[in-house]
Design an enzyme around this catalytic site. Structure first.
Site, mmCIF file in Angstrom:
data_model
loop_
_atom_site.group_PDB
_atom_site.id
_atom_site.type_symbol
_atom_site.label_atom_id
_atom_site.label_comp_id
_atom_site.label_asym_id
_atom_site.label_seq_id
_atom_site.Cartn_x
_atom_site.Cartn_y
_atom_site.Cartn_z
ATOM 1 N N HIS A 54 43.952 16.202 -4.535
ATOM 2 C CA HIS A 54 45.097 16.155 -5.469
ATOM 3 C C HIS A 54 45.375 14.720 -5.923
ATOM 4 C CE1 HIS A 54 46.938 19.904 -3.310
ATOM 5 N NE2 HIS A 54 46.304 20.299 -4.406
ATOM 6 N N ASN B 93 38.226 22.263 -16.258
ATOM 7 C CA ASN B 93 38.346 22.423 -14.806
ATOM 8 C C ASN B 93 37.497 23.647 -14.470
ATOM 9 O OD1 ASN B 93 39.057 22.845 -12.189
ATOM 10 N ND2 ASN B 93 41.268 22.743 -12.544
ATOM 11 N N ARG C 162 46.437 28.527 3.439
ATOM 12 C CA ARG C 162 45.751 27.624 4.382
ATOM 13 C C ARG C 162 46.706 27.192 5.495
ATOM 14 N NH1 ARG C 162 43.805 23.613 -0.137
ATOM 15 N NH2 ARG C 162 43.199 25.224 -1.590
ATOM 16 N N GLU D 166 47.889 16.906 -14.475
ATOM 17 C CA GLU D 166 46.564 16.376 -14.151
ATOM 18 C C GLU D 166 45.672 16.292 -15.395
ATOM 19 O OE1 GLU D 166 47.093 19.286 -11.040
ATOM 20 O OE2 GLU D 166 45.719 18.131 -9.791
ATOM 21 N N ARG E 17 37.442 17.746 -14.380
ATOM 22 C CA ARG E 17 38.036 17.597 -13.054
ATOM 23 C C ARG E 17 36.915 17.844 -12.044
ATOM 24 N NH1 ARG E 17 41.467 21.708 -9.451
ATOM 25 N NH2 ARG E 17 41.865 20.230 -7.781
#
Ligand code: ADP
Length: 404
Positions: free
Chosen positions: A181, A7, A242, A386, A92
């Site tokens: 996601h 990642n 956010r 993941e 990823r």
């Protein structure tokens, strides 16, 4: 198959070394502060102690991957005898745009398609590409596979992914909802079906991925039919830093009233809003919960705002799917905070959601159904993974190519 899962971010690369033939994960690693002073390599063999190394000078992504590989084959704390044992690399990748509706073997053509998505994710995709290019240098000839955060959501119908703006903006700039996601939503929806021993094709599932970034997805018959993140990961739920949904006129108003530039507006909404902006305490839900326990009114209000937004999406997605069978909580907040889960499900009994407070409090670390026995909707907590999906997708695609 021995698979390196990567990642690759702008200033860090996360590694996991997998052996899919049974042992599972062999080691985890992280190189941080890439391109900055005092870079750091952390490496944790799954059966051993974590080591930390401070490499000399300022390093780039290629050097970071070289350091990670050195740790993986180190005679004292390594987990492989040689890097030649690595059979594939799974990456990823944040944004696959409309080009990728599933994981993909990375060759010149797919890498070019990935580069075409850079305008859609100017911060993330270049960093992912650096990781791919660095692996091509460090492990030449080893097959590489991209697993995209956006891919699972490519099944959304047009009426769910288009915004109410002039249609030519979709044609010209591909302005639409993409969703992110996806790997996590896909994984936890499937794990929920497995836990319930029911075919996913028969289920209407809402998956709430509540981490630093947070998004919620409607999964009908195993396919994503709507999701809260949009053109970028800024839309939807309140997150650590956010803002999520708001009136799109607000940034324009602020640019005028506060004289903010586009970049300053971006920083305000992506980095200084959410839980951090509301409370000025922290972006980390653990700090907000702790402040709430001490009676801090702003923290308690922020928790209510956060949970209310999730609750509204649950109602919306139940309506979108014409019903609901399963509600799944996952990621840092969703897996760990019974308090937040509790506030979210309050007054959702009319939908058939009914959580057992004792089970809710006990859920930790393994998939667990936290509903009362009579609840019409099963509410389930599932730890996301993941990297497991990236490793298994990489293996699948490499085996498919070998058999051709
Ligand atoms: P990322 O989006 O970075 O992958 P994670 O899924 O790891 O994030 O979630 C990180 C967030 O999870 C932290 O910022 C923190 O707010 C939250 N978190 C972790 N543990 C707990 C906990 N025990 N209770 C509440 N929140 C937690």
């Amino acid at each position: 198959m021995k698979i390196l899962v990567l990642n690759s971010g702008s200033s860090s690369v996360k590694f996991q070394m997998w052996d899919t033939t049974g042992k599972g994960i062999l080691a985890k690693g992280l190189v941080s502060r890439i391109g900055l002073e005092n870079p750091l390599l952390e490496h944790s063999p799954i059966d051993g102690e974590k080591i930390e190394i401070n490499p000399e000078g300022i390093i780039d992504h290629t050097k970071a991957i070289e350091l990670g590989l050195e740790a993986i084959v180190h005679p004292d704390y390594g987990v492989l005898d040689s890097i030649s044992e690595i059979e594939a690399i799974g990456h990823r990748v944040v944004h696959g745009g409309e080009n990728f509706s599933g994981s993909s073997y990375l060759d010149d053509a797919t890498i070019a398609a990935l580069k075409a998505c850079i305008p859609l994710a100017p911060l993330h995709n270049p960093a992912n590409l650096k990781g791919i290019e660095a692996c091509a240098k460090e492990l030449p000839g080893v097959p590489q596979v991209g697993v995209f955060d956006t891919a699972f959501h490519q099944t959304m119908p047009k009426f769910a992914f288009l915004y109410g703006v002039p249609m030519e903006l979709y044609d010209k700039h591909k302005i639409r909802r993409y969703g992110f996601h996806g790997t996590s939503h896909y994984y936890v929806a499937n794990e929920a079906a497995k836990l319930l021993k029911r075919p996913i094709e028969d289920l209407k599932i809402i998956t709430a991925h509540l981490g630093n970034g947070a998004s919620i997805t409607a999964v009908e018959g195993g396919k994503s039919v709507d999701t809260s993140m949009g053109f970028t990961p800024l839309e939807g739920l309140i997150m650590g830093t956010r803002c999520g949904d708001m009136d799109p006129y607000i940034p324009l108003f602020l640019q005028e009233k506060e004289g903010l530039t586009a970049q300053e507006t971006n920083t305000l909404l992506n980095k200084k809003s959410g839980l951090l902006g509301l409370t000025k305490i922290s972006s980390d839900m653990r700090d907000i919960l702790a402040a709430g326990e001490r009676g801090n009114q702003i923290a308690l209000l922020a928790m209510e705002i956060y949970c209310y937004r999730v609750k509204k999406y649950i109602g919306a997605y139940a309506a979108a799917m014409g019903g609901l069978d399963v509600l799944v909580f996952t990621a840092g907040v969703g897996e760990n905070s019974d308090t937040i889960r509790n506030i979210i499900v309050r007054r959702l009994e009319f939908l058939g959601i009914d959580v057992d407070p004792v089970k809710n409090h006990a859920a930790y670390g393994i998939p667990m159904d936290i509903s009362t026995p009579t609840a019409r909707v099963r509410t389930i907590v599932i730890p996301t993974d993941e990297e497991l999906v990236i490793a298994s997708e990489t293996e699948r695609i490499v085996l498919e190519r070998r058999s051709k």
